[in-house]
Design an enzyme around this catalytic site. Structure first.
Site, mmCIF file in Angstrom:
data_model
loop_
_atom_site.group_PDB
_atom_site.id
_atom_site.type_symbol
_atom_site.label_atom_id
_atom_site.label_comp_id
_atom_site.label_asym_id
_atom_site.label_seq_id
_atom_site.Cartn_x
_atom_site.Cartn_y
_atom_site.Cartn_z
ATOM 1 N N GLY A 312 0.823 -1.198 0.000
ATOM 2 C CA GLY A 312 0.000 0.000 0.000
ATOM 3 C C GLY A 312 0.861 1.253 0.000
ATOM 4 O O GLY A 312 1.942 1.291 -0.599
ATOM 5 N N SER A 313 0.419 2.265 0.707
ATOM 6 C CA SER A 313 1.017 3.601 0.574
ATOM 7 C C SER A 313 2.439 3.727 1.096
ATOM 8 O O SER A 313 3.123 4.700 0.761
ATOM 9 C CB SER A 313 0.125 4.636 1.266
ATOM 10 N N THR A 314 2.913 2.804 1.931
ATOM 11 C CA THR A 314 4.314 2.896 2.353
ATOM 12 C C THR A 314 5.245 2.733 1.150
ATOM 13 O O THR A 314 6.385 3.202 1.170
ATOM 14 C CB THR A 314 4.658 1.834 3.420
ATOM 15 N N PHE A 315 4.744 2.073 0.095
ATOM 16 C CA PHE A 315 5.550 1.876 -1.111
ATOM 17 C C PHE A 315 5.715 3.177 -1.899
ATOM 18 O O PHE A 315 6.574 3.283 -2.768
ATOM 19 C CB PHE A 315 4.897 0.810 -2.004
ATOM 20 N N LYS A 316 4.908 4.171 -1.566
ATOM 21 C CA LYS A 316 4.994 5.467 -2.256
ATOM 22 C C LYS A 316 6.358 6.131 -2.042
ATOM 23 O O LYS A 316 6.751 7.006 -2.817
ATOM 24 C CB LYS A 316 3.870 6.390 -1.783
#
Length: 742
Positions: A312-316
């Protein structure tokens, strides 16, 4: 008559001659024909061979605190023949049932066990309840034996209860569940089953030796030229990168969140981003390796390295750093949030309708999916995005020195998948891969191999081997690393717009990113993996932490559930290390208001065991450092009853000699540093004002001297170099003066 005598003589002589002929024939047969067989039988009678068991290596944390070791164990055996001869069957069954908790029916079968000839056996082990017990149970068995022996004496019988306690060895984990998934365990037979124990089994178990000798018929050793002795080679001792205090902080914070959210599982990893030394690693559900048989299979899974998930958004963070590296990220440029059509599908922000026309920096703070689709899919494009994902290590294992590391995957063939990768979908990763990637962002752009071993020692030779950090590749530039950190800092620092504001730590600069990934086919949004990943301090990173909560029992995001866990672990660790805060005027005003309210009375710890002191201080949230390798506290600073700040470190002196290792005093006030060094009987030379920024130890005329360079708290954090001489310069001047004097 004479004829009869002659016949009788001939008969007797013939019989004697025949007897001697048979005897000589038998001797010939035994010594010549059957020589090999009887020589072998004789050899078995007087030749002995004993196995000299090697000791399994000890495992400690980075400070030498024992995490796994060989310890005495005790096994209960019984002699059914003796038990029945003395009429103790019922006493033994009832007694061992109470002491060991073993079923009475099973005990009676053992007590009445007979061989094929119908005779009672003379040896039986009480498994598993009486097998490799601890000392507490052994003492209870000994008490039972004494009670039964007294009964036999009273009745005038032979004093033999038929119970024996055999001393053996077993693997012991003194911290119980602490770091269980890192350590793994060995089974009761001593076979390594999981974790570090399994990965380094060949090095830990050593090689058994043997002794061959001859003995008399009683088994007593006799001098012989044929004696052979091969000593055992004990297993290697390992010092891990794990810090048991930080591991305690991790597991304590996890336990609180695990009880609150009752997730399927929970994972936390902490590392030094500059070396990728793992400082702590834990999962829940957990297990105790001392009693591993009491847990179900799911409790043993080390999700930190063996499980994959959509981040999810931690991969951003990967998308952001890549865009900055390619000069594509303009924090002040604007875009329309809410939704975007890309890759054959529509992508939505977490807030219905979005936030209108906003800047890309605000999009990062709010974790806007639209912003990252534009950055990753439209600006970077498939090939560059894929290349950066590979460069950050997501297409390969990290090679961490633990077993069963999994490998994530990327779905980047179809546009519909590629368009979701920039915000963490259509890609699966392992937690350890993610932590290695965020550490590359933190440390100046270097992807490092994570490792759990700090050093190991061969006890047979005394040779020590230290493990050095290993750089895989330079992923982004140091400048990109700095910029990315500053943007991620705003995700935490902006208390209004930042999704990571719950990770904010007063006085420290924290960078991080939240994550919430819906599981499965995305239809059931109640099933999600929520997470937070970050590091601190931003300008001089010392710790990076990843927190993952798999399927919390309520609809909640990573910012609300995982960020507070991160905040608790990191704030306690920075305090434990004595990392000075960046002091603003507001901080100073607050300090004036609360300096008296925060004062505590230092507990009296002298004479207490170090293990007891650690448990007490950790439970009270007080930081401490142990000086020396003793088992009890000899002296302490601050002294008992003295007023101390809640954030002040307590130093525990466990020896009274002048060769103890000097602690790291960086961040301490001059007064505290002087008190500690005086306690250790070490001379001090001071330069500057404020807090300890540098220290250097040298020997002058046979006495240790510590040079301290002091700076203000703010300058210490910023790394500002004043015009005063450095410690090394002081040493050079001192050596020059000494040389001139000579």
């Amino acid at each position: 008559m004479i004829k009869k005598i002659k016949l009788r003589t001939l008969l007797i002589g013939g019989v004697i001659t025949l007897f001697f002929a048979l005897l000589i024939g038998r001797i010939f047969w035994l010594q010549v024909i059957d020589n090999d067989f009887w020589a072998e039988q004789a050899s078995k009678k007087w030749n002995r061979q004993e196995t000299l068991t090697a000791s399994r290596g000890t495992i400690t944390d980075r400070d030498g605190d024992i995490l796994a070791m060989d310890a005495p164990a005790y096994t209960v055996t019984i002699n059914p023949k003796v038990i029945h001869a003395n009429g103790l069957e019922d006493d033994i069954v009832d007694g061992l049932n109470q002491v060991l908790g073993k079923n009475k029916e099973a005990l009676r079968k053992l007590v009445t066990a007979k061989n094929d000839d119908g005779e009672y056996h003379t040896y039986r082990e009480i498994r598993n309840e009486g097998w490799k017990m601890d000392e507490e149970k052994r003492n209870k068995v000994e008490e039972l034996k004494k009670k039964l022996e007294q009964k036999l004496r009273t009745s005038g019988q032979v004093v033999d209860t038929g119970i024996t306690v055999v001393t053996e060895k077993k693997r012991f984990y003194p911290r119980d569940t602490m770091a269980a998934h890192v350590l793994g365990y060995t089974d009761r037979q001593g076979n390594a089953v999981a974790g570090f124990e399994k990965y380094f089994d060949d090095e830990l178990k050593g090689i058994d030796g043997f002794a061959k000798y001859q003995s008399d018929k009683k088994g007593v050793k006799v001098p012989s030229a044929d004696e052979v002795y091969q000593p055992a080679k004990n297993g290697k001792n390992f010092k891990l990168t794990i810090d048991d205090t930080i591991q305690y902080y991790i597991e304590d914070a996890m336990r609180e969140a695990y009880q609150q959210y009752n997730p399927v599982s929970m994972t936390v990893i902490a590392a030094d981003p500059n070396t990728m030394e793992i400082l702590g690693m834990a999962n829940m559900p957990n297990f105790d390796p001392n009693t591993y048989w009491e847990y179900n299979l799911e409790s043993f899974r080390n999700h930190a390295i063996s499980s994959t998930y959509e981040p999810g958004s931690t991969f951003k963070i990967v998308t952001l750093a890549s865009a900055i590296q390619e000069n594509l990220f303009n924090p002040n440029a604007e875009y329309l949030s809410g939704s975007i059509r890309a890759g054959g599908r529509t992508h939505y922000d977490i807030k219905a309708g979005g936030w209108g026309q906003i800047s890309y920096l605000e999009g990062v703070k709010r974790s806007s999916n639209v912003a990252f689709v534009k950055l990753g899919y439209e600006m970077l494009g498939k090939e560059r995005l894929k290349n950066y994902i590979n460069a950050f290590g997501f297409s390969e294992r990290t090679n961490i020195d633990l077993p069963n590391e999994a490998l994530g995957r990327m779905n980047m063939e179809r546009d519909i998948d590629i368009s979701t990768v920039p915000y963490g979908y259509a890609v699966s990763v392992t937690p350890i891969q993610q932590l290695a990637a965020i550490s590359a962002v933190a440390n100046g752009g270097k992807l490092l191999e994570p490792h759990i071993v700090k050093e190991f020692e061969d006890p047979n030779t005394g040779e020590k081997t230290k493990i050095e950090p290993e750089v895989v590749r330079q992923v982004i530039s140091a400048e990109t690393s700095r910029k990315t950190g500053e943007y991620l800092e705003q995700v935490v620092a902006d208390q209004e717009k930042g999704t990571g504001h719950n990770a904010y730590i007063e006085g420290y600069r924290v960078a991080g990113k939240t994550g919430t990934a819906v599981k499965g086919d995305y239809s059931d949004r109640s099933k999600a993996v929520v997470s937070f990943i970050g590091y601190a301090p931003v300008d001089n990173p010392k710790i990076a932490v990843l927190v993952i909560i798999d399927e919390p029992n309520q609809k909640i995001g990573g910012g609300a559930a995982a960020a507070p866990v991160f905040q608790k672990i990191v704030s306690q660790t920075l305090k434990y290390w004595g990392v000075p805060k960046t002091e603003t005027q507001a901080d100073k005003d607050d300090k004036v208001k609360t300096e008296t309210a925060d004062l505590l009375k230092t507990p009296d710890l002298a004479g207490m065991k170090v293990s007891e002191v650690k448990a007490k201080l950790l439970a009270e949230g007080l930081t401490f450092e142990t000086l020396g390798k003793g088992s009890t506290v000899k002296k302490q600073y601050p002294p008992a009853g003295a007023s101390m700040a809640a954030s002040q470190k307590i130093y525990l002196l466990t020896e009274e000699n002048t060769s103890m290792k000097i602690p790291d005093l960086k961040g301490e006030s001059l007064r505290d540093a002087m008190e500690v060094l005086t306690l250790m009987k070490v001379r001090v030379n001071v330069k500057g004002e404020g807090y300890v920024a540098e220290q250097k130890e040298i020997t002058e005329k046979g006495q240790r001297v510590v040079y301290l360079t002091l700076k203000s708290a703010a300058d210490t954090v910023k790394g500002v170099d004043d015009s005063t001489e450095s410690v090394d310069q002081q040493e050079d001047v001192k050596q020059e003066e000494t040389a001139q004097g000579e």
